[in-house]
Design an enzyme around this catalytic site. Structure first.
Site, PDB file in Angstrom:
ATOM      1  N   GLN A 146       0.844  -1.197   0.000  1.00 11.44           N
ATOM      2  CA  GLN A 146       0.000   0.000   0.000  1.00 11.44           C
ATOM      3  C   GLN A 146       0.875   1.240   0.000  1.00 11.44           C
ATOM      4  O   GLN A 146       1.560   1.535   0.987  1.00 11.44           O
ATOM      5  CB  GLN A 146      -0.905  -0.009   1.234  1.00 11.44           C
ATOM      6  CG  GLN A 146      -1.855   1.157   1.328  1.00 11.44           C
ATOM      7  CD  GLN A 146      -2.757   1.047   2.554  1.00 11.44           C
ATOM      8  OE1 GLN A 146      -2.432   0.385   3.527  1.00 11.44           O
ATOM      9  NE2 GLN A 146      -3.907   1.686   2.500  1.00 11.44           N
ATOM     10  N   GLY A 147       0.887   1.996  -1.086  1.00 11.34           N
ATOM     11  CA  GLY A 147       1.712   3.186  -1.208  1.00 11.34           C
ATOM     12  C   GLY A 147       0.939   4.447  -0.864  1.00 11.34           C
ATOM     13  O   GLY A 147       0.565   5.225  -1.749  1.00 11.34           O
ATOM     14  N   TYR A 148       0.701   4.663   0.417  1.00  6.81           N
ATOM     15  CA  TYR A 148      -0.041   5.834   0.878  1.00  6.81           C
ATOM     16  C   TYR A 148       0.873   6.837   1.596  1.00  6.81           C
ATOM     17  O   TYR A 148       1.100   7.934   1.131  1.00  6.81           O
ATOM     18  CB  TYR A 148      -1.168   5.406   1.828  1.00  6.81           C
ATOM     19  CG  TYR A 148      -2.455   4.985   1.168  1.00  6.81           C
ATOM     20  CD1 TYR A 148      -2.503   4.604  -0.162  1.00  6.81           C
ATOM     21  CD2 TYR A 148      -3.643   4.957   1.886  1.00  6.81           C
ATOM     22  CE1 TYR A 148      -3.690   4.210  -0.763  1.00  6.81           C
ATOM     23  CE2 TYR A 148      -4.841   4.577   1.312  1.00  6.81           C
ATOM     24  CZ  TYR A 148      -4.869   4.199  -0.018  1.00  6.81           C
ATOM     25  OH  TYR A 148      -6.044   3.819  -0.597  1.00  6.81           O
ATOM     26  N   SER A 149       1.394   6.469   2.776  1.00 12.48           N
ATOM     27  CA  SER A 149       2.122   7.414   3.633  1.00 12.48           C
ATOM     28  C   SER A 149       3.403   7.910   2.976  1.00 12.48           C
ATOM     29  O   SER A 149       4.059   7.181   2.226  1.00 12.48           O
ATOM     30  CB  SER A 149       2.452   6.755   4.969  1.00 12.48           C
ATOM     31  OG  SER A 149       1.279   6.459   5.696  1.00 12.48           O
ATOM     32  N   SER A 181       4.263  -1.476   4.259  1.00 15.21           N
ATOM     33  CA  SER A 181       4.332  -2.830   4.801  1.00 15.21           C
ATOM     34  C   SER A 181       4.519  -3.867   3.698  1.00 15.21           C
ATOM     35  O   SER A 181       3.798  -3.865   2.691  1.00 15.21           O
ATOM     36  CB  SER A 181       3.067  -3.152   5.596  1.00 15.21           C
ATOM     37  OG  SER A 181       2.938  -2.284   6.695  1.00 15.21           O
ATOM     38  N   GLU A 264     -10.838  -1.535   4.859  1.00 16.31           N
ATOM     39  CA  GLU A 264      -9.723  -1.899   5.727  1.00 16.31           C
ATOM     40  C   GLU A 264     -10.192  -2.304   7.114  1.00 16.31           C
ATOM     41  O   GLU A 264      -9.558  -3.109   7.777  1.00 16.31           O
ATOM     42  CB  GLU A 264      -8.750  -0.723   5.839  1.00 16.31           C
ATOM     43  CG  GLU A 264      -7.510  -1.030   6.643  1.00 16.31           C
ATOM     44  CD  GLU A 264      -6.513   0.114   6.629  1.00 16.31           C
ATOM     45  OE1 GLU A 264      -5.343  -0.130   6.937  1.00 16.31           O
ATOM     46  OE2 GLU A 264      -6.903   1.244   6.302  1.00 16.31           O
ATOM     47  N   SER A 399      -3.008   7.650  12.302  1.00 11.66           N
ATOM     48  CA  SER A 399      -2.611   7.939  13.682  1.00 11.66           C
ATOM     49  C   SER A 399      -3.810   8.374  14.521  1.00 11.66           C
ATOM     50  O   SER A 399      -4.853   8.804  13.998  1.00 11.66           O
ATOM     51  CB  SER A 399      -1.553   9.037  13.696  1.00 11.66           C
ATOM     52  OG  SER A 399      -2.119  10.270  13.286  1.00 11.66           O
ATOM     53  N   ASN A 400      -3.642   8.290  15.840  1.00 11.21           N
ATOM     54  CA  ASN A 400      -4.705   8.726  16.747  1.00 11.21           C
ATOM     55  C   ASN A 400      -5.127  10.162  16.470  1.00 11.21           C
ATOM     56  O   ASN A 400      -6.318  10.497  16.490  1.00 11.21           O
ATOM     57  CB  ASN A 400      -4.225   8.615  18.191  1.00 11.21           C
ATOM     58  CG  ASN A 400      -4.364   7.202  18.751  1.00 11.21           C
ATOM     59  OD1 ASN A 400      -4.774   6.283  18.039  1.00 11.21           O
ATOM     60  ND2 ASN A 400      -4.016   7.030  20.016  1.00 11.21           N
ATOM     61  N   GLU A 401      -4.140  11.042  16.224  1.00 11.80           N
ATOM     62  CA  GLU A 401      -4.461  12.446  15.996  1.00 11.80           C
ATOM     63  C   GLU A 401      -5.363  12.615  14.778  1.00 11.80           C
ATOM     64  O   GLU A 401      -6.332  13.396  14.803  1.00 11.80           O
ATOM     65  CB  GLU A 401      -3.168  13.257  15.819  1.00 11.80           C
ATOM     66  CG  GLU A 401      -2.351  13.389  17.093  1.00 11.80           C
ATOM     67  CD  GLU A 401      -1.499  12.161  17.393  1.00 11.80           C
ATOM     68  OE1 GLU A 401      -0.803  12.177  18.414  1.00 11.80           O
ATOM     69  OE2 GLU A 401      -1.533  11.190  16.609  1.00 11.80           O
TER      70      GLU A 401
END
Length: 420
Positions: A146-149, A181, A264, A399-401
Site C-alpha cells: 500500500q503506497g499511501y504514507s 508494509s 480496511e 494515527s490517533n491524531e
C-alpha cells in the site's frame, strides 16, 4: 453454483445452508473441521506464527498455507461469485475470521490484496483491471503493498507529494513512500500520486497500480524497535506503469482511497479481536501463575482490559450491522478503540511479568552481548515484543491524531484544526 469444503465432502453452499435450521452453526463447524484437518504436518508448525511484529516468521511457509487455503476455496469469501469469491454473507465471513483466530492459524500474507485492493477493484476498477488482477489475488500468486504514507505527510493522505504524469502510454512516477508494509515481498503496489500539477490537498490525486520489480523502484527495509523489518521506504525515480492502470478517472484518487479505507476495517476486525482475547486470557493466566493478580492495581487493569475488549466487540458488530451515523466516523472510532487498547495491553503485560520483562534472553550470536542497541542480536519474548510493537498500533493505519480530527470535524462538526 458455489461449494463449501466440509471435513469429508464438498457440498453446494446454498443447498447445505438451506437444509439446516442453524446454518451459522453448521458453517462454523465446517470451518473448524477443515482447519483441524489441514493444520497438520508441516502446517501445524505455523500455528500462531506471523502477524504484526512477527511478519518475518515463516513467510514462505505461510505463503504456501495461503495458497492451500485458496485451493480449497477459503480466500476472498465475501467477493461476488463472478469475481472468484464465494459470495459469503457478512455473518459467514465473521464466523470464518473468528474460527480462524480460535484455531491459532498462521497470519495471512495476502491481507492487502484480499481485504483492501480486491474489493476496491470490484467497486471502482474496469473489467480489464478486474480480469487482470483479481484471479491472482484469489489464488495468492501476486502480493500487494500500500503506497499511501509519505515522509512529509504521514497519515495525512491529502498531503502526498509523489507525482505522476503521462508520457505516451505510461504514467511516470516520482516521489517517496514510507512505512510501506511488506513492499520487499510484494510484486505490486497501489499508489496515491498527484497527477494534476499545482493541485493541493485531496484534489488532483489519482490511484495507480504500479509494478515494483522495475529499475525505477528502490525498496529499503526499515528496522523497527523489535529488530525486525516489516515495512519499508519505497523510492520512485521515473518508475512506470501503464496508462490504463489507473483506478477511476484522473483526479478520483481521493474518492477511491477513501473507499478502500472503509474496507480496511471490515469483518476481519472481529477475527483480530479473537486474537486479542487470546492474548488477554494468556496474560490473566500468567498473572494467576506468578501471583501478580493479587496486586489490586494489576487486577483492576486486567478487569478494565476485559471490559474494553467487550466494548470493542460490541462496536464492531454495531458497525458491521450498519447501525452507525457516519461511515468515516465509525472507521475512526474502531481504529482508536483497538489501537489504544492493544497498546495498553502491551504496557499491562510488562507490569504483570514484572522485573524479568526488563531482561532479554541470552544472545544467539556467539561472543556478543544481548544488547538492545544491537537489534539484530536481541531475542524478545512474546510480552516484550507486544510492548514494543504495539507502540505502532496508534500510528499505522491512521494515527490517533488524524482519527480524532476526522471524528471532530466530519461527525461532530467542530471547527477545522488550523493547518499550514
Amino acid at each position: 453454483m458455489t461449494t463449501i469444503n466440509l471435513a469429508d465432502r464438498t457440498v453446494d453452499l446454498g443447498e447445505w445452508a438451506a437444509a439446516t435450521p442453524d446454518a451459522a452453526t453448521v458453517f462454523a463447524t465446517a470451518v473448524r473441521d477443515w482447519l483441524e484437518a489441514n493444520l497438520v504436518g508441516d502446517f501445524a508448525e505455523l500455528r500462531g506464527r506471523g502477524g504484526p511484529g512477527s511478519e518475518h516468521e515463516f513467510f514462505a511457509e505461510r505463503l504456501e498455507w495461503d495458497r492451500h487455503l485458496a485451493a480449497a476455496g477459503w480466500t476472498c469469501l465475501g467477493w461476488p461469485l463472478a469475481h472468484g469469491g464465494r459470495g459469503a454473507t457478512i455473518e459467514q465471513r465473521i464466523i470464518f475470521h473468528q474460527e480462524y483466530a480460535r484455531a491459532n492459524a498462521p497470519a495471512r500474507v495476502n491481507h492487502l490484496g484480499e481485504e483492501l485492493l480486491g474489493p476496491t477493484l470490484i467497486e471502482y476498477g474496469t473489467p480489464a483491471q478486474q480480469e487482470r488482477f483479481l484471479p491472482h489475488i484469489v489464488n495468492v500468486t501476486e502480493l500487494w503493498a500500500q503506497g499511501y504514507s509519505e515522509p512529509g505527510a504521514g497519515s495525512d493522505l491529502a498531503g502526498v507529494a509523489t507525482s505522476a504524469k503521462l508520457d505516451g502510454g505510461d504514467w511516470v512516477i516520482n516521489g517517496q513512500k514510507i512505512w510501506t508494509s511488506l513492499a520487499h515481498l510484494s510484486q505490486w503496489a497501489f499508489v496515491i500520486a498527484r497527477t494534476e500539477k499545482g493541485s493541493t490537498r485531496h484534489k488532483g490525486l489519482s490511484f495507480l497500480l504500479v509494478p515494483l520489480d522495475q529499475d525505477g523502484v528502490t525498496i529499503r527495509p526499515i528496522q523497527q524497535i523489535t529488530g525486525t523489518s516489516e515495512f519499508n521506504e519505497v523510492f520512485f525515480d521515473d518508475a512506470r506503469t501503464s496508462a490504463d492502470l489507473i483506478v477511476g478517472e484522473p483526479g478520483d484518487g481521493w474518492k477511491v482511497a477513501m473507499g478502500l479505507l472503509q474496507f480496511e476495517r471490515g469483518v476481519s476486525t472481529l477475527g483480530q479481536q479473537v486474537g486479542f482475547r487470546r492474548e488477554l486470557d494468556d496474560l490473566i493466566a500468567l498473572a494467576r501463575a506468578n501471583g501478580a493478580i493479587d496486586n489490586p492495581e494489576i487486577a483492576g487493569r486486567l478487569r478494565r482490559a476485559k471490559v474494553g475488549l467487550m466494548a470493542m466487540e460490541a462496536n464492531a458488530r454495531r458497525t458491521l450491522a450498519g447501525d452507525i451515523v457516519s461511515e468515516a466516523g465509525a472507521a475512526s472510532v474502531t481504529k482508536l478503540l483497538w489501537g489504544n487498547w492493544h497498546r495498553d495491553l502491551g504496557e499491562l503485560a510488562v507490569a504483570v511479568v514484572g522485573a524479568p520483562s526488563l531482561v532479554g534472553p541470552p544472545a544467539t550470536t556467539e561472543g556478543r552481548a544481548n544488547d538492545i542497541h544491537d537489534p539484530e542480536n536481541v531475542e524478545l519474548d512474546e510480552w516484550q515484543r507486544l510492548l514494543l510493537f504495539t507502540r505502532a498500533d496508534t500510528i499505522y493505519g491512521g494515527s490517533n491524531e488524524v482519527q480524532r480530527n476526522i471524528i471532530a470535524e466530519r461527525v461532530l462538526g467542530l471547527p477545522r484544526e488550523a493547518r499550514a
